[in-house]
Design a protein around this motif. Structure first.
Motif, PDB file in Angstrom:
ATOM      1  N   ARG A  44     -63.184  16.891  -4.768  1.00 46.21           N
ATOM      2  CA  ARG A  44     -62.334  17.241  -3.623  1.00 46.21           C
ATOM      3  C   ARG A  44     -62.062  16.052  -2.703  1.00 46.21           C
ATOM      4  O   ARG A  44     -61.191  16.122  -1.833  1.00 46.21           O
ATOM      5  N   ALA A  45     -62.812  14.973  -2.863  1.00 46.49           N
ATOM      6  CA  ALA A  45     -62.807  13.878  -1.886  1.00 46.49           C
ATOM      7  C   ALA A  45     -61.412  13.314  -1.633  1.00 46.49           C
ATOM      8  O   ALA A  45     -61.041  13.022  -0.491  1.00 46.49           O
ATOM      9  N   ASN A  46     -60.613  13.145  -2.682  1.00 48.83           N
ATOM     10  CA  ASN A  46     -59.289  12.557  -2.513  1.00 48.83           C
ATOM     11  C   ASN A  46     -58.306  13.471  -1.788  1.00 48.83           C
ATOM     12  O   ASN A  46     -57.228  13.044  -1.375  1.00 48.83           O
ATOM     13  N   ALA A  47     -58.700  14.735  -1.644  1.00 48.06           N
ATOM     14  CA  ALA A  47     -57.825  15.696  -0.968  1.00 48.06           C
ATOM     15  C   ALA A  47     -58.233  15.912   0.487  1.00 48.06           C
ATOM     16  O   ALA A  47     -57.702  16.803   1.147  1.00 48.06           O
ATOM     17  N   VAL A  48     -59.168  15.097   0.985  1.00 41.65           N
ATOM     18  CA  VAL A  48     -59.696  15.288   2.339  1.00 41.65           C
ATOM     19  C   VAL A  48     -59.180  14.184   3.260  1.00 41.65           C
ATOM     20  O   VAL A  48     -59.200  12.997   2.913  1.00 41.65           O
ATOM     21  N   ARG A  49     -58.713  14.596   4.432  1.00 42.53           N
ATOM     22  CA  ARG A  49     -58.356  13.650   5.488  1.00 42.53           C
ATOM     23  C   ARG A  49     -59.116  14.016   6.763  1.00 42.53           C
ATOM     24  O   ARG A  49     -59.247  15.194   7.089  1.00 42.53           O
ATOM     25  N   ILE A  50     -59.608  13.014   7.455  1.00 46.27           N
ATOM     26  CA  ILE A  50     -60.239  13.213   8.757  1.00 46.27           C
ATOM     27  C   ILE A  50     -59.415  12.448   9.780  1.00 46.27           C
ATOM     28  O   ILE A  50     -59.280  11.220   9.682  1.00 46.27           O
ATOM     29  N   ILE A  51     -58.829  13.156  10.731  1.00 48.19           N
ATOM     30  CA  ILE A  51     -58.101  12.487  11.808  1.00 48.19           C
ATOM     31  C   ILE A  51     -58.963  12.541  13.058  1.00 48.19           C
ATOM     32  O   ILE A  51     -59.747  13.473  13.267  1.00 48.19           O
TER      33      ILE A  51
END
Length: 326
Positions: A71-78
């Motif tokens: 899942r890592a590539n589908a995660v964004r942290i703003i």
């Protein structure tokens, strides 16, 4: 199949973004994130917004991400440069949506593993703008009995929302088509951090179509004593009044005030009374002037110390009438 993957019987895959605010949830966010990444639905993006959390929430989240490389590539942290409150955080999260649909999940809550798949399947079947799911309270590791959402027409659902204290005014537990943002681009406002959900849902209800599922798609944590809903302060009442003002402005621009909305506006005077605040505070913030004669009568009674008890009883009767009429 011509390069089209079939999952849960779909002829194509709708893409979904799960939007999650992060603030002071170090104790809960690992369990939440695990449930998000464990979803059976394949095409999900995850956007987390760090609102300058004062604890180790982001470090915990990053550790969970490392445990889920799939899942890592589908995660964004703003990250916000300053603590901005949930209203602006939700607005920033919506700006990050680039998928067909979006879903709000608060960072102390959980999702059953088939939640997104269930909602997408229902959206595919109905074509509606919003799919509402059942939810269950979650406390001390135990899941309570399901709470079903309203089954009925969009018109009556809108009335129930506008009346307040009848329908759950929550943004979580619902799958939204991204196209609803074209209908209501200002779903959330900076500074409306309590009742921001009512402000959004009360306006969306007039603009969108809705269907539902009785499957539980959301587990709402009841044992987080620091959550917004557990702490109703004067600041929160002022935010609630500003939310009412935005809903009132929206319906005024549409040409008239539904009587159900007037019932909701009158509830603001009741909330002020409970908080020990004079009715004039509601007047100053909301700028509400009753249109219907029944609303004018109730407003006079609710603003009178001597007649408040009578006004409150009549208010409850009138709210039942408005919710029940066809």
């Amino acid at each position: 199949m011509n390069g089209i993957t079939r999952v849960w019987g779909f002829s194509h895959i709708m893409t979904v973004t799960i939007l999650t605010p992060v603030y002071a949830v170090e104790r809960y966010i690992a369990e939440c994130a695990e449930s998000l990444f464990a979803q059976t639905y394949p095409d999900i993006e995850y956007v987390f917004c760090d609102d300058c959390t004062p604890d180790g929430s982001i470090s915990v989240l990053e550790e969970v991400i490392r445990r889920h490389p799939e899942r890592a590539n589908a995660v964004r942290i703003i990250r916000n440069e300053r603590n901005s409150g949930i209203g602006l955080v939700r607005a920033r999260l919506l700006e990050a949506v680039r998928t067909d649909c979006f879903f709000f999940a608060d960072s102390d809550d959980l999702l059953p593993e088939n939640a997104i798949a269930t909602l997408v399947e229902r959206m595919e079947a109905t074509g509606k703008d919003i799919i509402d799911g059942a939810h269950a309270d979650y406390m001390a590791g135990k899941v309570m009995p399901p709470q079903l959402t309203y089954h009925g027409s969009d018109e009556v659902f809108c009335r129930r929302v506008l009346c307040q204290n009848v329908e759950a005014n929550r943004v979580w537990g619902r799958l939204y088509k991204a196209s609803v943002l074209q209908k209501l681009p200002d779903m959330f406002f900076e500074g409306i951090d309590y009742s921001e959900d009512y402000c959004a849902v009360a306006r969306l209800a007039a603009l969108t179509s809705r269907a539902w599922t009785d499957e539980v798609v959301y587990l709402y944590r009841r044992d987080n004593l620091s959550s917004y809903t557990k702490n109703v302060s004067r600041k929160n009442i002022m935010s609630y009044l500003r939310a009412n003002r935005e809903v009132l402005r929206f319906y005024r621009q549409r040409g008239h005030l539904p009587f159900a909305l007037e019932i909701g506006m009158l509830n603001a005077y009741r909330e002020c009374r409970r908080a020990g605040m004079p009715p004039v505070v509601a007047d100053d913030v909301m700028r509400y002037v009753p249109e219907h004669w029944r609303a004018r009568l109730l407003c006079r009674l609710l603003c009178s110390s001597a007649l408040y008890a009578l006004g409150d009883r009549l208010y409850r009767v009138m709210r039942l009438f408005v919710v029940g009429y066809k």
